[in-house]
Design a protein around this motif. Structure first.
Motif, PDB file in Angstrom:
ATOM      1  N   ASN A 158       8.780  -8.870  11.212  1.00 43.34           N
ATOM      2  CA  ASN A 158       9.679  -8.673  10.412  1.00 43.34           C
ATOM      3  C   ASN A 158       9.372  -7.760   9.475  1.00 43.34           C
ATOM      4  O   ASN A 158       8.661  -7.935   8.608  1.00 43.34           O
ATOM      5  CB  ASN A 158      10.036 -10.110   9.600  1.00 43.34           C
ATOM      6  CG  ASN A 158      11.234 -10.077   8.783  1.00 43.34           C
ATOM      7  OD1 ASN A 158      11.251  -8.894   8.060  1.00 43.34           O
ATOM      8  ND2 ASN A 158      11.597 -11.114   8.392  1.00 43.34           N
ATOM      9  N   LYS A 216       9.886  -8.184   5.550  1.00 40.04           N
ATOM     10  CA  LYS A 216       8.950  -8.780   4.820  1.00 40.04           C
ATOM     11  C   LYS A 216       7.435  -8.140   4.783  1.00 40.04           C
ATOM     12  O   LYS A 216       6.996  -8.127   3.547  1.00 40.04           O
ATOM     13  CB  LYS A 216       8.674 -10.270   5.801  1.00 40.04           C
ATOM     14  CG  LYS A 216       9.659 -11.296   5.337  1.00 40.04           C
ATOM     15  CD  LYS A 216       9.405 -12.755   6.098  1.00 40.04           C
ATOM     16  CE  LYS A 216      10.470 -13.764   6.011  1.00 40.04           C
ATOM     17  NZ  LYS A 216      10.372 -14.677   6.765  1.00 40.04           N
ATOM     18  N   MET A 217       7.248  -7.464   5.671  1.00 41.02           N
ATOM     19  CA  MET A 217       6.158  -6.673   5.726  1.00 41.02           C
ATOM     20  C   MET A 217       6.113  -5.759   4.629  1.00 41.02           C
ATOM     21  O   MET A 217       5.228  -5.242   3.940  1.00 41.02           O
ATOM     22  CB  MET A 217       5.815  -5.825   7.016  1.00 41.02           C
ATOM     23  CG  MET A 217       4.512  -5.432   7.260  1.00 41.02           C
ATOM     24  SD  MET A 217       4.520  -4.324   8.739  1.00 41.02           S
ATOM     25  CE  MET A 217       2.946  -5.060   9.751  1.00 41.02           C
ATOM     26  N   ILE A 268       5.362  -7.204   1.393  1.00 44.25           N
ATOM     27  CA  ILE A 268       3.886  -7.233   1.369  1.00 44.25           C
ATOM     28  C   ILE A 268       3.130  -5.934   0.744  1.00 44.25           C
ATOM     29  O   ILE A 268       2.283  -6.076  -0.002  1.00 44.25           O
ATOM     30  CB  ILE A 268       3.265  -7.758   2.473  1.00 44.25           C
ATOM     31  CG1 ILE A 268       3.974  -9.198   2.958  1.00 44.25           C
ATOM     32  CG2 ILE A 268       1.746  -8.057   2.597  1.00 44.25           C
ATOM     33  CD1 ILE A 268       3.673  -9.572   4.314  1.00 44.25           C
ATOM     34  N   ASN A 304       4.532 -15.860   6.630  1.00 46.86           N
ATOM     35  CA  ASN A 304       4.260 -14.346   7.011  1.00 46.86           C
ATOM     36  C   ASN A 304       2.882 -13.917   7.731  1.00 46.86           C
ATOM     37  O   ASN A 304       2.451 -12.759   7.562  1.00 46.86           O
ATOM     38  CB  ASN A 304       4.797 -13.446   5.771  1.00 46.86           C
ATOM     39  CG  ASN A 304       6.013 -13.715   5.400  1.00 46.86           C
ATOM     40  OD1 ASN A 304       6.722 -14.153   5.915  1.00 46.86           O
ATOM     41  ND2 ASN A 304       5.912 -13.508   3.783  1.00 46.86           N
ATOM     42  N   GLU A 348       2.794 -10.944   9.999  1.00 44.55           N
ATOM     43  CA  GLU A 348       2.868  -9.492   9.467  1.00 44.55           C
ATOM     44  C   GLU A 348       1.832  -9.006   8.820  1.00 44.55           C
ATOM     45  O   GLU A 348       1.252  -8.039   8.545  1.00 44.55           O
ATOM     46  CB  GLU A 348       4.261  -9.734   8.548  1.00 44.55           C
ATOM     47  CG  GLU A 348       5.635  -9.618   9.058  1.00 44.55           C
ATOM     48  CD  GLU A 348       6.256 -10.740   9.876  1.00 44.55           C
ATOM     49  OE1 GLU A 348       5.421 -11.891   9.524  1.00 44.55           O
ATOM     50  OE2 GLU A 348       6.820 -10.610  10.718  1.00 44.55           O
ATOM     51  N   LYS A 349       1.073 -10.160   8.045  1.00 36.64           N
ATOM     52  CA  LYS A 349      -0.017  -9.865   7.422  1.00 36.64           C
ATOM     53  C   LYS A 349      -1.130  -9.664   8.283  1.00 36.64           C
ATOM     54  O   LYS A 349      -1.952  -8.619   8.012  1.00 36.64           O
ATOM     55  CB  LYS A 349      -0.744 -11.210   6.658  1.00 36.64           C
ATOM     56  CG  LYS A 349       0.499 -11.368   5.065  1.00 36.64           C
ATOM     57  CD  LYS A 349      -0.169 -12.609   4.662  1.00 36.64           C
ATOM     58  CE  LYS A 349       0.867 -12.717   3.421  1.00 36.64           C
ATOM     59  NZ  LYS A 349       0.567 -14.303   2.825  1.00 36.64           N
ATOM     60  N   LEU A 370      -0.616  -6.036   9.345  1.00 39.96           N
ATOM     61  CA  LEU A 370      -0.840  -5.055   8.206  1.00 39.96           C
ATOM     62  C   LEU A 370      -2.380  -4.719   7.932  1.00 39.96           C
ATOM     63  O   LEU A 370      -2.898  -3.674   8.025  1.00 39.96           O
ATOM     64  CB  LEU A 370      -0.083  -5.538   7.116  1.00 39.96           C
ATOM     65  CG  LEU A 370      -0.223  -4.584   5.866  1.00 39.96           C
ATOM     66  CD1 LEU A 370       0.567  -3.217   6.132  1.00 39.96           C
ATOM     67  CD2 LEU A 370       0.580  -5.407   4.758  1.00 39.96           C
ATOM     68  N   LEU A 409      -4.654 -10.738   0.074  1.00 40.88           N
ATOM     69  CA  LEU A 409      -3.569 -10.754   0.956  1.00 40.88           C
ATOM     70  C   LEU A 409      -3.753 -12.221   1.826  1.00 40.88           C
ATOM     71  O   LEU A 409      -2.539 -12.911   2.032  1.00 40.88           O
ATOM     72  CB  LEU A 409      -3.798  -9.638   2.379  1.00 40.88           C
ATOM     73  CG  LEU A 409      -2.750  -9.316   3.186  1.00 40.88           C
ATOM     74  CD1 LEU A 409      -1.526  -8.928   2.428  1.00 40.88           C
ATOM     75  CD2 LEU A 409      -3.263  -8.414   4.261  1.00 40.88           C
TER      76      LEU A 409
END
Lengths: 199, 199, 199, 199
Positions: free
Chosen positions: C182, C185-186, C189, D154, D157-158, D161, D197
């Motif tokens: 998504n 959302k990223m 962050i 999330n 995503e984390k 990332l 994070l």
DNA sequence: AATGAATGAGCCTTCATTCAT
DNA sequence: AATGAATGAAGGCTCATTCAT
């Protein structure tokens, strides 16, 4: 890189390499080095463009090989005549034989002769090859003449000079065709010069 | 097309044409015909690329003109030496003068010499020009020698041959540098040949 | 030789040079460096093959110029956003602006980005150019942030890192399309990370 | 055609296929995809040129396989570190381990990394493979972290990332060498970001 | 008459792929 | 299954010549 050039070990490969050299020989003779393309060499040799670069580093590399053959074709028969001449030497007869043979050879190679000499001017490797091979022949001839009783004084110089004169005359005869020159008479004159030289 | 080539009538134009020929002369000498580009010729001549084609049909046309100068530069001084030689002729002295002069000239023109001869092989027009100009010189020299009391028998042949021998020797001296050759001795030998030839 | 490359002084020439660079830019983006031929570049630029080599030493030289533009196109707008940000800094807002802009820019340049970075690996000159131009931008941004009251401790490192993170995120968004991510959302962050970084 | 590619069942064949992939891996890393020839791959693998096309459809097909290994080599060790981390997680320690390992891995693979990413841009199949394999790893890591008590919000995503940031930093460290950057400090900053994070 | 930028055909060379053995 | 010589299309680049100005 030159190091990636295949060194043909099998007969078929050597044959193919020779075909390429032969094609180069012919084309360089006919239209000169710069008038010849690698594609044409390949075509005439009956091979693909690519494989030419399997056997030779580049176009110039073909020329070097052609040069080697050329020297052999042009000088070796003359060295042989000297070597096979009967003793005691009949200088006049020997001179005539050499002159006739040189003319004959030059008829087949005159154009290439010029092409090669011109490139020797620009290309150090070609020049070196030329000098090297000429040295060999001069040396060979000198030793033969000495053995057959010719006076050894300044022999190397004389042989070298004689070769130049003979070449020059053959070139004149075959190539220049100045129509006011009587080449038969000129031949006699050259013959006398040679006889005097080694007497 | 050749027909569109301007024939310069005004002095400035002639001067410009000569500059181009001179530039061609230098460059062909230095790096050969194929190593020279027309752009470089123009640059060295201090003119624009385009105008070169105002004065010459093509690159080869420049070469033809260079050839003319070359012949003049290389043969004319020799013809002059013969013409100015004192009578009765001291053949030995004359031969030496000619040899020295030829070497000197060849030092400046050896590369061009090869280039031109090579192109003569491929290019009929160049060849024709060569023959034509050589004829002129041979003729000129022969008449001088005759006038100065040299035996007229086969004179044209002898002159032509002599020129070839001298050229050949000069080329050898200037260019080939076979290190086992003693060029001073060779010069003496050549000298003797020449003296014998015209005695 | 690089020295023969024309340095265009007249406007029309500069225009033409730029057209070639632009054509290179597009083609390198579309099909990569190795998928592009110089003939295609010329065609797309609306010029002849030859003139390309009037403006550039070789194909790689075009790449170097493309790289310069690329860096300007991709980094400069970001530097501008930082420069024009109102003080006192609203870090969250600034971060969002930068992220949005970067994504927008990356949409147009993602492919070229990869192509260039890959070549930097193999080609020292490309790599040097890259490093040099990145340095410039990092420096520029750092000074702006400092001026606008950001804590100076390790600022260069932080700016550099931030640029990398932003680039990385933009690349991800534009390019990879992992469908389980998504990206909205990223983005939040990433935004938080940036705010924390410069707080 | 891909359909003619042999699927090696015997052990010796599989071994040979792997040798080719390994050779491709090394060469693509050293000189890039376009700097590598298939002949070189065969030579380095110790097989014949022809047989390469027995195991792979074409050169690109080798790249696809290299990519697979690459992903495994580069991501799997990181997934392992996460998997083997003691619970309760010491995030700071974990982050440091991951960073150090990533740098170490990148030192061996930086060039290939760029090459692959660049080709992904141009080649859909390469890109698909890339995405596919990255998905697998992201998924694997996320599940491990979840199991070890990391907040699931999330998380995908984390993780993604985080991987990007770590990669980016490692790339910077290994490759770019901007000499004004203090990489030790940067590492601390990155470490803090990671800890924040997943906290 | 002059400029020099522009043209584009053609050259040498490379290399992914094939094929005879 | 394996070899490696052979193929030939295609690419980067040059340069004699032309042409707009």
């Amino acid at each position: 890189m030159a190091s990636t050039v295949r060194i043909p070990q099998q007969e078929r490969s050597i044959e193919k390499k020779n075909k390429i050299i032969q094609a180069g020989y012919e084309l360089f003779s006919e239209v000169g080095y710069y008038g010849t393309t690698t594609v044409e060499i390949a075509k005439r040799a009956g091979v693909s463009t690519g494989i030419v670069y399997g056997y030779f580093a580049d176009k110039r590399d073909i020329l070097i090989c052609v040069l080697e053959i050329y020297i052999d074709k042009v000088y070796q028969p003359l060295a042989d005549i000297v070597e096979n001449a009967a003793t005691p030497l009949d200088l006049n007869r020997l001179a005539l034989s050499v002159l006739d043979k040189t003319i004959e050879l030059h008829e087949q190679n005159a154009k290439l002769h010029n092409t090669l000499h011109s490139l020797a001017t620009t290309d150090e490797a070609v020049n070196a090859q030329f000098i090297n091979l000429e040295n060999k022949i001069t040396d060979q001839m000198s030793r033969q003449l000495l053995k057959k009783g010719v006076n050894g004084e300044n022999l190397t110089e004389k042989v070298h000079l004689a070769m130049n004169i003979v070449q020059s005359f053959a070139h004149e005869t075959v190539f220049d065709s100045h129509n006011y020159i009587n080449y038969a008479k000129m031949k006699n004159i050259v013959c006398n010069i040679l006889v005097e030289l080694f007497k």
